[in-house]
Scaffold this motif. Structure first.
Motif, PDB file in Angstrom:
ATOM      1  N   ARG A  90       7.760  16.703 -13.215  1.00 38.50           N
ATOM      2  CA  ARG A  90       7.305  15.499 -13.925  1.00 38.50           C
ATOM      3  C   ARG A  90       7.172  14.360 -12.932  1.00 38.50           C
ATOM      4  O   ARG A  90       8.136  13.978 -12.269  1.00 38.50           O
ATOM      5  CB  ARG A  90       8.292  15.112 -15.017  1.00 38.50           C
ATOM      6  N   ALA A  91       5.972  13.788 -12.845  1.00 38.60           N
ATOM      7  CA  ALA A  91       5.718  12.643 -11.966  1.00 38.60           C
ATOM      8  C   ALA A  91       6.381  11.407 -12.551  1.00 38.60           C
ATOM      9  O   ALA A  91       6.183  11.089 -13.725  1.00 38.60           O
ATOM     10  CB  ALA A  91       4.224  12.424 -11.802  1.00 38.60           C
ATOM     11  N   THR A  92       7.182  10.720 -11.717  1.00 38.22           N
ATOM     12  CA  THR A  92       7.905   9.544 -12.210  1.00 38.22           C
ATOM     13  C   THR A  92       7.620   8.278 -11.405  1.00 38.22           C
ATOM     14  O   THR A  92       7.728   7.179 -11.926  1.00 38.22           O
ATOM     15  CB  THR A  92       9.419   9.797 -12.206  1.00 38.22           C
ATOM     16  N   PHE A  93       7.285   8.431 -10.107  1.00 32.33           N
ATOM     17  CA  PHE A  93       6.967   7.248  -9.308  1.00 32.33           C
ATOM     18  C   PHE A  93       6.051   7.629  -8.159  1.00 32.33           C
ATOM     19  O   PHE A  93       5.876   8.799  -7.836  1.00 32.33           O
ATOM     20  CB  PHE A  93       8.237   6.545  -8.805  1.00 32.33           C
ATOM     21  N   PHE A  94       5.446   6.597  -7.570  1.00 31.14           N
ATOM     22  CA  PHE A  94       4.559   6.815  -6.423  1.00 31.14           C
ATOM     23  C   PHE A  94       4.944   5.879  -5.298  1.00 31.14           C
ATOM     24  O   PHE A  94       5.586   4.849  -5.504  1.00 31.14           O
ATOM     25  CB  PHE A  94       3.083   6.591  -6.798  1.00 31.14           C
ATOM     26  N   ARG A  95       4.477   6.244  -4.118  1.00 31.38           N
ATOM     27  CA  ARG A  95       4.494   5.343  -2.964  1.00 31.38           C
ATOM     28  C   ARG A  95       3.139   5.441  -2.279  1.00 31.38           C
ATOM     29  O   ARG A  95       2.679   6.522  -1.943  1.00 31.38           O
ATOM     30  CB  ARG A  95       5.582   5.713  -1.957  1.00 31.38           C
ATOM     31  N   LEU A  96       2.531   4.295  -2.084  1.00 36.25           N
ATOM     32  CA  LEU A  96       1.351   4.185  -1.232  1.00 36.25           C
ATOM     33  C   LEU A  96       1.887   3.768   0.124  1.00 36.25           C
ATOM     34  O   LEU A  96       2.518   2.708   0.242  1.00 36.25           O
ATOM     35  CB  LEU A  96       0.380   3.135  -1.783  1.00 36.25           C
ATOM     36  N   VAL A  97       1.705   4.623   1.120  1.00 30.86           N
ATOM     37  CA  VAL A  97       2.349   4.422   2.414  1.00 30.86           C
ATOM     38  C   VAL A  97       1.327   4.417   3.540  1.00 30.86           C
ATOM     39  O   VAL A  97       0.249   4.997   3.419  1.00 30.86           O
ATOM     40  CB  VAL A  97       3.404   5.522   2.684  1.00 30.86           C
ATOM     41  N   GLY A  98       1.693   3.775   4.639  1.00 24.23           N
ATOM     42  CA  GLY A  98       0.891   3.829   5.844  1.00 24.23           C
ATOM     43  C   GLY A  98       0.940   5.225   6.444  1.00 24.23           C
ATOM     44  O   GLY A  98       1.827   6.023   6.139  1.00 24.23           O
ATOM     45  N   ALA A  99       0.005   5.521   7.326  1.00 18.05           N
ATOM     46  CA  ALA A  99      -0.136   6.859   7.892  1.00 18.05           C
ATOM     47  C   ALA A  99       1.103   7.325   8.649  1.00 18.05           C
ATOM     48  O   ALA A  99       1.399   8.518   8.687  1.00 18.05           O
ATOM     49  CB  ALA A  99      -1.359   6.913   8.799  1.00 18.05           C
ATOM     50  N   ALA A 100       1.865   6.417   9.252  1.00 20.35           N
ATOM     51  CA  ALA A 100       3.011   6.796  10.082  1.00 20.35           C
ATOM     52  C   ALA A 100       4.327   6.871   9.304  1.00 20.35           C
ATOM     53  O   ALA A 100       5.353   7.211   9.878  1.00 20.35           O
ATOM     54  CB  ALA A 100       3.158   5.811  11.237  1.00 20.35           C
ATOM     55  N   ASP A 101       4.310   6.589   8.018  1.00 14.80           N
ATOM     56  CA  ASP A 101       5.542   6.519   7.234  1.00 14.80           C
ATOM     57  C   ASP A 101       6.182   7.901   7.093  1.00 14.80           C
ATOM     58  O   ASP A 101       5.517   8.864   6.712  1.00 14.80           O
ATOM     59  CB  ASP A 101       5.251   5.941   5.854  1.00 14.80           C
ATOM     60  N   THR A 102       7.478   7.990   7.369  1.00 17.03           N
ATOM     61  CA  THR A 102       8.213   9.247   7.239  1.00 17.03           C
ATOM     62  C   THR A 102       9.174   9.243   6.054  1.00 17.03           C
ATOM     63  O   THR A 102       9.900  10.213   5.857  1.00 17.03           O
ATOM     64  CB  THR A 102       9.004   9.550   8.529  1.00 17.03           C
ATOM     65  N   GLY A 103       9.218   8.158   5.300  1.00 13.15           N
ATOM     66  CA  GLY A 103      10.062   8.100   4.117  1.00 13.15           C
ATOM     67  C   GLY A 103      11.502   7.688   4.355  1.00 13.15           C
ATOM     68  O   GLY A 103      12.299   7.673   3.423  1.00 13.15           O
ATOM     69  N   VAL A 104      11.844   7.342   5.587  1.00 14.04           N
ATOM     70  CA  VAL A 104      13.214   6.919   5.882  1.00 14.04           C
ATOM     71  C   VAL A 104      13.401   5.453   5.504  1.00 14.04           C
ATOM     72  O   VAL A 104      12.433   4.718   5.298  1.00 14.04           O
ATOM     73  CB  VAL A 104      13.573   7.132   7.377  1.00 14.04           C
ATOM     74  N   LEU A 105      14.656   5.019   5.417  1.00 18.62           N
ATOM     75  CA  LEU A 105      14.958   3.609   5.184  1.00 18.62           C
ATOM     76  C   LEU A 105      14.217   2.774   6.222  1.00 18.62           C
ATOM     77  O   LEU A 105      14.298   3.046   7.419  1.00 18.62           O
ATOM     78  CB  LEU A 105      16.460   3.379   5.311  1.00 18.62           C
ATOM     79  N   SER A 106      13.464   1.783   5.762  1.00 16.76           N
ATOM     80  CA  SER A 106      12.696   0.966   6.704  1.00 16.76           C
ATOM     81  C   SER A 106      12.377  -0.393   6.115  1.00 16.76           C
ATOM     82  O   SER A 106      11.994  -0.508   4.953  1.00 16.76           O
ATOM     83  CB  SER A 106      11.373   1.659   7.061  1.00 16.76           C
ATOM     84  N   THR A 107      12.531  -1.424   6.948  1.00 17.60           N
ATOM     85  CA  THR A 107      12.076  -2.765   6.574  1.00 17.60           C
ATOM     86  C   THR A 107      10.830  -3.134   7.358  1.00 17.60           C
ATOM     87  O   THR A 107      10.396  -4.281   7.329  1.00 17.60           O
ATOM     88  CB  THR A 107      13.182  -3.812   6.824  1.00 17.60           C
ATOM     89  N   THR A 108      10.235  -2.167   8.046  1.00 13.09           N
ATOM     90  CA  THR A 108       9.015  -2.433   8.817  1.00 13.09           C
ATOM     91  C   THR A 108       7.811  -1.638   8.329  1.00 13.09           C
ATOM     92  O   THR A 108       6.683  -2.039   8.579  1.00 13.09           O
ATOM     93  CB  THR A 108       9.230  -2.140  10.321  1.00 13.09           C
ATOM     94  N   GLN A 109       8.021  -0.521   7.641  1.00  6.09           N
ATOM     95  CA  GLN A 109       6.901   0.290   7.161  1.00  6.09           C
ATOM     96  C   GLN A 109       6.231  -0.381   5.958  1.00  6.09           C
ATOM     97  O   GLN A 109       6.913  -0.814   5.022  1.00  6.09           O
ATOM     98  CB  GLN A 109       7.374   1.692   6.756  1.00  6.09           C
ATOM     99  N   PRO A 110       4.887  -0.458   5.952  1.00  5.25           N
ATOM    100  CA  PRO A 110       4.193  -0.994   4.779  1.00  5.25           C
ATOM    101  C   PRO A 110       4.176   0.036   3.654  1.00  5.25           C
ATOM    102  O   PRO A 110       3.755   1.174   3.860  1.00  5.25           O
ATOM    103  CB  PRO A 110       2.779  -1.284   5.297  1.00  5.25           C
ATOM    104  N   ARG A 111       4.647  -0.368   2.475  1.00  7.97           N
ATOM    105  CA  ARG A 111       4.709   0.536   1.321  1.00  7.97           C
ATOM    106  C   ARG A 111       4.499  -0.240   0.027  1.00  7.97           C
ATOM    107  O   ARG A 111       4.968  -1.367  -0.109  1.00  7.97           O
ATOM    108  CB  ARG A 111       6.082   1.195   1.197  1.00  7.97           C
ATOM    109  N   LEU A 112       3.857   0.393  -0.920  1.00  6.70           N
ATOM    110  CA  LEU A 112       3.838  -0.068  -2.306  1.00  6.70           C
ATOM    111  C   LEU A 112       4.445   1.048  -3.132  1.00  6.70           C
ATOM    112  O   LEU A 112       4.110   2.225  -2.918  1.00  6.70           O
ATOM    113  CB  LEU A 112       2.413  -0.328  -2.796  1.00  6.70           C
ATOM    114  N   GLN A 113       5.302   0.710  -4.062  1.00  4.81           N
ATOM    115  CA  GLN A 113       5.977   1.703  -4.887  1.00  4.81           C
ATOM    116  C   GLN A 113       5.892   1.272  -6.336  1.00  4.81           C
ATOM    117  O   GLN A 113       6.005   0.085  -6.647  1.00  4.81           O
ATOM    118  CB  GLN A 113       7.438   1.795  -4.453  1.00  4.81           C
ATOM    119  N   GLY A 114       5.699   2.237  -7.218  1.00  2.30           N
ATOM    120  CA  GLY A 114       5.655   1.912  -8.637  1.00  2.30           C
ATOM    121  C   GLY A 114       5.853   3.123  -9.515  1.00  2.30           C
ATOM    122  O   GLY A 114       5.926   4.263  -9.037  1.00  2.30           O
TER     123      GLY A 114
END
Length: 148
Positions: A90-114
């Motif tokens: 079941r799909a519950t959320f998304f992330r629109l991420v930059g090409a280099a994003d690895t999904g780790v904790l980050s305050t520098t990666q550009p992301r939209l989540q919803g």
């Protein structure tokens, strides 16, 4: 439901460039499991399962936002945003991420989540029960910046 921007995306928009540029050639990842509290948070593969990655060609090329905005909204570029479901769930959320994003904790990666829902989500899908091997399209996607 509120789309969450990462610290990295907010800082990029404030100083470096546009949200479009920060997320250029990135990916729309759709997950099952609990939505992280912030877009900066790491993805925990034990509880947040990547169900499908959306590409502009369905297999490898990153996606983009349109080159023009109107009234504080920008839509997806004129690309066929598609992917193949890699894990049933079941799909519950998304992330629109930059090409280099690895999904780790980050305050520098550009992301939209919803949130993802059949209706009333930040991203609405015709069916949130995804089945491995099925194609998944995202025909409409809009990002809004509220008035200050």
């Amino acid at each position: 439901m509120t789309t969450k921007a990462s610290t990295g995306l907010r800082n990029h928009v404030l100083v470096t460039g546009s949200a479009r540029a920060g997320l250029a050639n990135g990916f729309l990842d759709i997950y099952g499991g609990p939505e992280p509290a912030t877009a900066d948070a790491a993805i925990d593969p034990a509880t947040q399962i990547l169900l499908v990655r959306i590409y502009s060609d369905g297999t490898s090329t990153g996606i983009n936002l349109a080159a023009t905005a109107a009234d504080g909204f920008v839509e997806k570029a004129a690309e066929a945003w598609t992917g193949t479901v890699i894990e049933s769930g079941r799909a519950t959320f998304f992330r629109l991420v930059g090409a280099a994003d690895t999904g780790v904790l980050s305050t520098t990666q550009p992301r939209l989540q919803g949130s993802v829902a059949r209706a009333g989500g930040d991203l609405n899908l015709s069916d949130v029960e995804l089945v491995a091997g099925d194609p998944q399209a995202v025909n409409y996607f809009t990002v809004a910046l509220p008035a200050f």
